[in-house]
Design a protein around this motif. Structure first.
Motif, PDB file in Angstrom:
ATOM      1  N   CYS A  40      -5.003   2.080   0.617  1.00 31.51           N
ATOM      2  CA  CYS A  40      -4.004   2.533   0.892  1.00 31.51           C
ATOM      3  C   CYS A  40      -3.356   4.003   0.843  1.00 31.51           C
ATOM      4  O   CYS A  40      -4.055   4.622  -0.324  1.00 31.51           O
ATOM      5  CB  CYS A  40      -3.029   1.692   0.050  1.00 31.51           C
ATOM      6  SG  CYS A  40      -0.882   2.126   0.441  1.00 31.51           S
ATOM      7  N   CYS A  93      -0.193   3.592  -1.926  1.00 33.37           N
ATOM      8  CA  CYS A  93      -0.211   3.066  -3.242  1.00 33.37           C
ATOM      9  C   CYS A  93      -1.654   2.644  -3.751  1.00 33.37           C
ATOM     10  O   CYS A  93      -2.592   3.283  -3.048  1.00 33.37           O
ATOM     11  CB  CYS A  93       0.378   1.636  -3.393  1.00 33.37           C
ATOM     12  SG  CYS A  93      -0.450   0.231  -2.618  1.00 33.37           S
ATOM     13  N   TYR A 145      -3.484   0.219  -3.782  1.00 37.40           N
ATOM     14  CA  TYR A 145      -4.330  -0.817  -3.196  1.00 37.40           C
ATOM     15  C   TYR A 145      -5.708  -0.268  -2.546  1.00 37.40           C
ATOM     16  O   TYR A 145      -5.662   0.536  -1.896  1.00 37.40           O
ATOM     17  CB  TYR A 145      -3.677  -1.549  -2.206  1.00 37.40           C
ATOM     18  CG  TYR A 145      -4.483  -2.699  -1.486  1.00 37.40           C
ATOM     19  CD1 TYR A 145      -4.779  -4.035  -2.250  1.00 37.40           C
ATOM     20  CD2 TYR A 145      -5.155  -2.539  -0.156  1.00 37.40           C
ATOM     21  CE1 TYR A 145      -5.709  -4.851  -1.645  1.00 37.40           C
ATOM     22  CE2 TYR A 145      -5.890  -3.312   0.345  1.00 37.40           C
ATOM     23  CZ  TYR A 145      -6.039  -4.687  -0.447  1.00 37.40           C
ATOM     24  OH  TYR A 145      -6.818  -5.704   0.114  1.00 37.40           O
ATOM     25  N   CYS A 185      -0.696  -2.351   4.488  1.00 33.86           N
ATOM     26  CA  CYS A 185      -1.152  -2.498   3.247  1.00 33.86           C
ATOM     27  C   CYS A 185      -0.543  -3.746   2.747  1.00 33.86           C
ATOM     28  O   CYS A 185       0.793  -3.926   2.784  1.00 33.86           O
ATOM     29  CB  CYS A 185      -0.522  -1.375   2.300  1.00 33.86           C
ATOM     30  SG  CYS A 185      -0.752  -1.648   0.484  1.00 33.86           S
ATOM     31  N   SER A 189       0.098  -4.586  -0.374  1.00 34.50           N
ATOM     32  CA  SER A 189       1.089  -4.322  -1.336  1.00 34.50           C
ATOM     33  C   SER A 189       2.268  -3.704  -0.927  1.00 34.50           C
ATOM     34  O   SER A 189       3.273  -4.018  -1.400  1.00 34.50           O
ATOM     35  CB  SER A 189       0.250  -3.517  -2.557  1.00 34.50           C
ATOM     36  OG  SER A 189      -0.743  -4.110  -3.076  1.00 34.50           O
ATOM     37  N   CYS A 190       2.292  -2.646  -0.202  1.00 31.09           N
ATOM     38  CA  CYS A 190       3.367  -1.685   0.134  1.00 31.09           C
ATOM     39  C   CYS A 190       3.882  -1.558   1.552  1.00 31.09           C
ATOM     40  O   CYS A 190       4.899  -0.981   1.978  1.00 31.09           O
ATOM     41  CB  CYS A 190       3.347  -0.421  -0.441  1.00 31.09           C
ATOM     42  SG  CYS A 190       2.150   0.560   0.329  1.00 31.09           S
TER      43      CYS A 190
HETATM   44 ZN   LIG Z   1      -0.044   0.221  -0.365  1.00 27.97          ZN
END
Ligand SMILES: [Zn+2]
Length: 566
Positions: free
Chosen positions: A224, A227, A229, A392, A394-395
């Motif tokens: 990513c 972040c 990841y 991503c 996560s984000c």
């Molecule tokens: Zn991310």
């Protein structure tokens, strides 16, 4: 070391068959020589690098509380039969017999041996945890050894094994090892990422591969931009949204697509983007047949499919398989094909959409197929291979994909080997449990490859200081005529002073031209080159060049050794 005495022959030209920079340069710089396919001798200059990497690893392992030992490379095959891995490794393992026909193998790794030893020594929860490591040669009989040290059949590894009473305790050591690995790769001047690897039997996001970023790497790494990841492409995920499908107002319409079993041909023929097509991929699912659905512009991640159907096993159809399943028309499979036990789809298929897909009839497709009306999906799972720009997990920021070389792995093993090899401990209530294990590998010889991939230019290797075979490459330009003796004398003196100051020096005292000496200095790649010629001696200075930056300056001969002590 005087170059006139050093066992070293550099090569002017690129060796045949060396396709990547590290392989080419390590051969040209006389660090390694091939002895057999995928097997290399480490010559004196290369040996110094290998030893430095090993020493960095050793220091960080010791600091993390691991204890060094040495296991035999030759291991009884019986231990591997007990764990079931003799079959798992198949032809990847070198096997041999002694004169009594007892079977052995050359160690590809050492879980079985170390667990057997620990089982014989430790019995109580009071003995745990313990973390043991070795730095030793490992063997894999690769079908196609390639890229020099990157995919060799014999390689130097640090392998560590930790033993615990429970998973919580394992995770503490796991974190310590993760941190130690980060220090190792930082000290080796590698640009690296710790990425999520395939889950072990304990599961979760808790097994990591350490990847040195390199274009020649054999692994794709998804990461990513915003972040932390990062994951191996095999296990990488994208943020996906689940919709309800539907929304095809138009009637299902059969279209003639003669001789067009491929997505691209159909898309062109019908004038639709590939993403409008629905791909239906047939696979064996234990006793039945499954279909995996994804948009036509995406590729199936087979590892993701296997994970999604586990503990059932999935194997993609091959050409021969279609004969046994007349309901599945190769190239023209639709999501409603008959005789299918499981339809599993990526969430991308759930978006409201009118699909073009197979009509389950040769030379025919259908338009306007709608989820819920014309076909249904039994299970949803992330199945598509991640591509750059995907969100991503996560984000939601865009993901990137780069290539990397796996230089280390930390792995939570659980109790598999402890159970197979009988490594049990007794708890406070006198009950017996299998020990919980972790294992941690670092490819020492592989690091050398990764370092050269990252630290080289068109002239040769540019070793980072921590790994350079020598700190300084001293070149004496003796030339011809009356100054020769003076220069040699001054260079000898500087060499002695540097050595006395603890600076390791490769001293080019050969009777060779400046051009040859400079070319070798650039190829061999010591961080600092010192050049001493007649003019410098007359002025009392030595020229200094930084191999990495090319920056030049001068040092007074008086005190040069002190200045370079570092
Ligand atoms: Zn991310």
């Amino acid at each position: 070391m005087r170059m006139s005495r050093l066992f070293l022959r550099t090569l002017r030209d690129d060796p045949a068959g060396a396709d990547i920079a590290s392989h080419r340069l390590l051969l040209r710089a006389g660090c390694i020589r091939q002895v057999a396919s995928g097997m290399y001798a480490w010559l004196p200059v290369g040996q110094r690098v290998l030893a430095k990497v090993a020493q960095i690893v050793r220091e960080e392992m010791d600091a993390a509380g691991a204890q060094e030992m040495t296991l035999p490379i030759t291991q009884p095959l019986e231990l591997w039969e007990r764990s079931g891995r003799n079959d798992d490794y198949g032809p990847l393992m070198f096997r041999l017999e002694d004169r009594k026909q007892v079977k052995f193998c050359l160690s590809p790794t050492a879980e079985e041996v170390i667990t057997t030893i620990v089982a014989g020594e430790l019995k109580s929860y009071r003995d745990l945890p313990v973390n043991l490591y070795q730095i030793n040669w490992k063997y894999r009989d690769e079908l196609r050894p390639r890229f020099g040290l990157l995919r060799a059949r014999e390689f130097l590894m640090k392998d560590a094994y930790s033993f615990h009473v429970d998973v919580d305790d394992l995770r503490r050591t796991y974190q310590d090892m993760f941190d130690a690995y980060s220090r190792v790769f930082t000290r080796c001047a590698l640009t690296f990422r710790a990425v999520e690897g395939e889950s072990g039997e304990i599961g979760g996001d808790i097994n990591h591969e350490f990847m040195a970023m390199a274009e020649i790497g054999e692994d794709d790494i998804v990461w990513c931009q915003k972040c932390d990841y990062a994951a191996n492409a095999e296990v990488a995920r994208r943020k996906s949204e689940q919709h309800d499908g539907g929304s095809a107002d138009a009637e299902l319409e059969k279209v003639h697509t003669p001789g067009m079993p491929g997505i691209m041909a159909v898309a062109q023929h019908l004038g639709t983007p590939e993403g409008e097509l629905l791909k239906c991929i047939a696979f064996h699912l234990d006793d039945g047949v499954g279909l995996a659905l994804l948009p036509g512009d995406r590729e199936l991640n087979e590892a993701a499919l296997r994970k999604a159907v586990a503990p059932r096993t999935a194997r993609l159809f091959e050409d021969d398989d279609f004969a046994a399943h007349p309901g599945l028309v190769k190239g023209y499979i639709g999501p409603d094909a008959t005789g299918v036990a499981l339809v599993i789809a990526d969430p991308l298929v759930s978006a409201p959409h009118a699909w073009v897909t197979g009509a389950n009839e040769k030379d025919h497709h259908v338009r306007n197929a709608a989820l819920g009306r014309d076909f249904s999906v039994a299970e949803w799972a992330d199945l598509v291979a991640v591509v750059p720009g995907d969100p991503c997990p996560s984000c939601g920021s865009p993901l990137s994909i780069d290539r990397g070389i796996e230089v280390g792995q930390v792995f939570q093993l659980g109790t598999k080997y402890a159970e197979a090899m009988g490594a049990l401990y007794t708890d406070e209530d006198s009950e017996q449990h299998p020990m919980v294990m972790g294992c941690y590998g670092i490819g020492i010889s592989r690091i050398v490859t990764a370092v050269v991939e990252e630290h080289h230019d068109e002239l040769g290797i540019a070793w980072p200081s921590a790994l350079a075979p020598y700190d300084v490459h001293l070149v004496a330009i003796t030339g011809k005529g009356k100054a020769t003796g003076e220069v040699s004398e001054a260079a000898d003196k500087l060499y002695d002073e540097l050595t006395a100051a603890g600076v390791s020096v490769l001293y080019d005292d050969r009777d060779a031209s400046p051009g040859v000496k400079f070319a070798d200095a650039d190829l061999l790649g010591m961080p600092t080159r010192l050049t001493l010629g007649a003019k410098g001696v007359a002025r009392g200075v030595v020229e200094r060049r930084n191999r990495k930056t090319g920056a030049d300056d001068e040092l007074p001969l008086d005190g040069a050794a002190e200045a370079l002590r570092g």
